[in-house]
Design an enzyme around this catalytic site. Structure first.
Site, PDB file in Angstrom:
ATOM      1  N   GLU A   1     -17.675 -51.282  -5.960  1.00 27.49           N
ATOM      2  CA  GLU A   1     -18.849 -52.135  -6.151  1.00 27.49           C
ATOM      3  C   GLU A   1     -18.678 -53.479  -5.452  1.00 27.49           C
ATOM      4  O   GLU A   1     -19.607 -53.986  -4.826  1.00 27.49           O
ATOM      5  CB  GLU A   1     -19.099 -52.340  -7.649  1.00 27.49           C
ATOM      6  CG  GLU A   1     -20.461 -52.970  -7.970  1.00 27.49           C
ATOM      7  CD  GLU A   1     -20.473 -54.492  -7.893  1.00 27.49           C
ATOM      8  OE1 GLU A   1     -21.561 -55.078  -7.806  1.00 27.49           O
ATOM      9  OE2 GLU A   1     -19.378 -55.097  -7.923  1.00 27.49           O
ATOM     10  N   GLU A   2     -17.482 -54.067  -5.552  1.00 29.50           N
ATOM     11  CA  GLU A   2     -17.275 -55.382  -4.951  1.00 29.50           C
ATOM     12  C   GLU A   2     -17.297 -55.323  -3.426  1.00 29.50           C
ATOM     13  O   GLU A   2     -17.488 -56.351  -2.770  1.00 29.50           O
ATOM     14  CB  GLU A   2     -15.938 -55.968  -5.422  1.00 29.50           C
ATOM     15  CG  GLU A   2     -15.827 -56.192  -6.924  1.00 29.50           C
ATOM     16  CD  GLU A   2     -16.750 -57.275  -7.458  1.00 29.50           C
ATOM     17  OE1 GLU A   2     -17.619 -57.754  -6.699  1.00 29.50           O
ATOM     18  OE2 GLU A   2     -16.604 -57.642  -8.630  1.00 29.50           O
TER      19      GLU A   2
ATOM     20  N   HIS B   1     -15.372 -63.788  -9.257  1.00 33.97           N
ATOM     21  CA  HIS B   1     -15.204 -63.885  -7.798  1.00 33.97           C
ATOM     22  C   HIS B   1     -14.415 -65.108  -7.373  1.00 33.97           C
ATOM     23  O   HIS B   1     -14.080 -65.243  -6.195  1.00 33.97           O
ATOM     24  CB  HIS B   1     -16.547 -63.872  -7.050  1.00 33.97           C
ATOM     25  CG  HIS B   1     -17.291 -62.588  -7.141  1.00 33.97           C
ATOM     26  ND1 HIS B   1     -18.200 -62.196  -6.177  1.00 33.97           N
ATOM     27  CD2 HIS B   1     -17.284 -61.598  -8.060  1.00 33.97           C
ATOM     28  CE1 HIS B   1     -18.717 -61.017  -6.511  1.00 33.97           C
ATOM     29  NE2 HIS B   1     -18.179 -60.644  -7.662  1.00 33.97           N
TER      30      HIS B   1
ATOM     31  N   ASP C   1     -14.965 -59.338 -14.594  1.00 31.66           N
ATOM     32  CA  ASP C   1     -15.767 -58.593 -13.631  1.00 31.66           C
ATOM     33  C   ASP C   1     -14.913 -57.550 -12.937  1.00 31.66           C
ATOM     34  O   ASP C   1     -14.282 -57.840 -11.926  1.00 31.66           O
ATOM     35  CB  ASP C   1     -16.350 -59.588 -12.618  1.00 31.66           C
ATOM     36  CG  ASP C   1     -17.271 -58.960 -11.604  1.00 31.66           C
ATOM     37  OD1 ASP C   1     -17.718 -57.816 -11.819  1.00 31.66           O
ATOM     38  OD2 ASP C   1     -17.548 -59.605 -10.571  1.00 31.66           O
TER      39      ASP C   1
ATOM     40  N   HIS D   1     -17.586 -50.918 -13.129  1.00 29.61           N
ATOM     41  CA  HIS D   1     -16.764 -50.647 -11.951  1.00 29.61           C
ATOM     42  C   HIS D   1     -15.338 -51.116 -12.199  1.00 29.61           C
ATOM     43  O   HIS D   1     -15.105 -52.100 -12.907  1.00 29.61           O
ATOM     44  CB  HIS D   1     -17.350 -51.267 -10.682  1.00 29.61           C
ATOM     45  CG  HIS D   1     -17.426 -52.769 -10.669  1.00 29.61           C
ATOM     46  ND1 HIS D   1     -16.379 -53.568 -10.257  1.00 29.61           N
ATOM     47  CD2 HIS D   1     -18.431 -53.620 -10.990  1.00 29.61           C
ATOM     48  CE1 HIS D   1     -16.738 -54.838 -10.322  1.00 29.61           C
ATOM     49  NE2 HIS D   1     -17.971 -54.904 -10.775  1.00 29.61           N
TER      50      HIS D   1
ATOM     51  N   ASP E   1     -13.020 -51.610  -9.537  1.00 32.93           N
ATOM     52  CA  ASP E   1     -12.455 -52.380  -8.428  1.00 32.93           C
ATOM     53  C   ASP E   1     -12.724 -53.872  -8.648  1.00 32.93           C
ATOM     54  O   ASP E   1     -13.593 -54.242  -9.446  1.00 32.93           O
ATOM     55  CB  ASP E   1     -13.035 -51.928  -7.092  1.00 32.93           C
ATOM     56  CG  ASP E   1     -14.526 -52.230  -6.968  1.00 32.93           C
ATOM     57  OD1 ASP E   1     -15.282 -51.815  -7.880  1.00 32.93           O
ATOM     58  OD2 ASP E   1     -14.933 -52.888  -5.996  1.00 32.93           O
TER      59      ASP E   1
END
Length: 455
Positions: free
Chosen positions: A156-157, A422, A125, A92, A94
């Site tokens: 996705e996030e 994150h 990520d 992903h 995003d």
């Protein structure tokens, strides 16, 4: 046209040749703040999708940017040589919001190398996942031994709300024999892993109300409760004294076979001195195969601005991680029942659903999994891959399992325990990234050797 063959030494040399350009393109992607969350400038997500599409076109793929009511995904395709299988490569583009900028040691959207790690939001990520796929394709050039479909998601996030519709919309185009999902982690720096289970997820809000309006804390305090105290008491019922989740009806199991040394977990989590672990059982069971419940945030007056008044209502966001085997709908009903049952002093409790996701278990046996383990062993110079669970959630894996039941699903990743995905100061270990790129190239070559085309 038959599938070409490559030796391991040829692929090593090809990946090494491509790595400088791959890193430069990774840094260009990191500079794009493509955050799909509400309230952010989504033009950056569009820029990110366009940048990924350009990278895929540069690898000779037929490319389209597509959406189904959400943020843009990028699909690139190249047909398989005669008799060769097709591999779907997922990642992903995003990223998560950056949070408190004062906690970052450098600009989150300006990649910086420190001590062999590349720092920046999305560096690990999952823009490195995108670039690992690109690295493998560039290593083969025009002589790719398998068919490929690259599916690079754009939200996705933010929960992948439109992903299932996208998969249904493009189902025939993306049907594959092998699915490689590059959005997980390795066991440690220097130790690769295949992820074989992930927990599910429920996010929701609970609001407690005790008053129609704020009132003087001196004139009314004593017999009249305040909402923050009521909310605190309610939240305290979610765990027992040992720290295990106390919501009746949630599924959990034991039996993880990998040991997680306590000191390693303390260091990787950044646990403060003197703070104990919570829960019971083996650490790997607590992280991988038992439920976990966290309070992510509370809406209430800020301390610097709070008047001497009883708060009429307070709201918390809860995140419940579900053990593999649990059902999100049933688990949410159990959580709501618990919150309503334990409301203190007759406080009014309202629970609002945000989103959920299914857990998954993968049977990592068969020739494609053997090919992956062999590729990892070669890329990590003889170190065997660990079969590991992950406490986080990738709910769409269950969707892939349902839609493509005959495909071998390989959940891999570029992160390590120090990546801080994150969180502030997210980073990518550049040495591990090079191994991941080599492993994927070797995997495609090995899949070509043992695979068969999709029916």
């Amino acid at each position: 046209m038959t599938a070409p063959t490559f030796t391991e030494s040829e692929l090593r040399a090809a990946v090494e040749r491509e790595l400088p350009g791959v890193r430069a393109d990774l840094e260009r992607l990191v500079r794009i703040p493509g955050i799909a969350f509400d309230g952010f400038d989504h033009s950056h997500v569009e820029r990110s999708a366009e940048a990924v599409a350009e990278l895929l076109r540069g690898c000779g793929l037929d490319v389209q940017i597509t959406r189904s009511g959400g943020q843009p995904a990028v699909i690139g395709r190249r047909a398989a040589p005669d008799g060769a299988p097709t591999v779907l490569l997922y990642a992903h583009h995003d990223v998560q919001p950056v949070g408190d900028l004062t906690l970052w040691l450098s600009d989150p959207f300006e990649p910086v190398e420190r001590d062999g790690r590349l720092y920046g939001r999305g560096a690990a990520d999952d823009k490195a996942g995108v670039m690992a796929h690109i690295a493998a394709l560039r290593a083969f050039g025009d002589a790719l031994p398998v068919g490929v479909v690259l599916f690079i998601e754009g939200e996705e996030e933010f929960g992948s709300d439109s992903l299932e519709r996208l998969l249904e919309q493009h189902r025939d185009e993306i049907a594959s024999d092998v699915i490689v999902i590059a959005d997980s982690a390795n066991w440690d720096v220097g130790v690769p892993a295949l992820t074989t289970s992930l927990r599910g997820l429920i996010n929701c809000f609970v609001e407690v109300r005790v008053l129609d309006h704020a009132v003087h804390s001196g004139m009314f305090g004593g017999p009249v409760p305040d909402a923050l105290t009521a909310l605190s008491r309610l939240l305290a019922t979610l765990h027992d004294d040992a720290g295990d989740v106390a919501v009746d009806g949630l599924y959990g199991r034991t039996g993880a076979t990998v040991d997680y040394p306590e000191q390693r977990l303390r260091a990787e989590a950044g646990l403060a001195d003197g703070v104990s672990f919570i829960g019971t059982g083996r650490l790997t069971d607590r992280i991988w195969t038992k439920p976990a419940l966290a309070v992510l945030g509370i809406d209430a007056p800020r301390t610097a601005e709070a008047p001497n008044a009883l708060v009429p209502a307070a709201k918390a966001k809860l995140s419940l991680r579900l053990a593999p085997g649990d059902d999100p709908k049933r688990a949410y009903a159990a959580l709501v029942a618990h919150l309503e049952k334990h409301a203190p002093w007759g406080a009014k409790v309202e629970v609002t659903f945000e989103h959920d996701g299914w857990p998954c278990v993968i049977d990592a046996t068969g020739p494609m999994y053997d090919a992956a383990r062999a590729a990892f062993r070669a890329a990590w110079d003889g170190v065997d891959a660990v079969d590991m669970g992950v406490g986080g959630s990738i709910p769409f894996i269950a969707t892939f399992q349902e839609m493509f039941p005959q495909a071998a699903i390989l959940v891999t990743g570029v992160e390590d325990p120090h990546s801080r995905a994150h969180g502030p100061n997210e980073s990518l270990h550049l040495g591990e990234f090079a191994r991941v790129c080599l492993a994927e190239a070797l995997l495609l070559a090995k899949v070509a050797e043992v695979g068969k085309p999709a029916s």
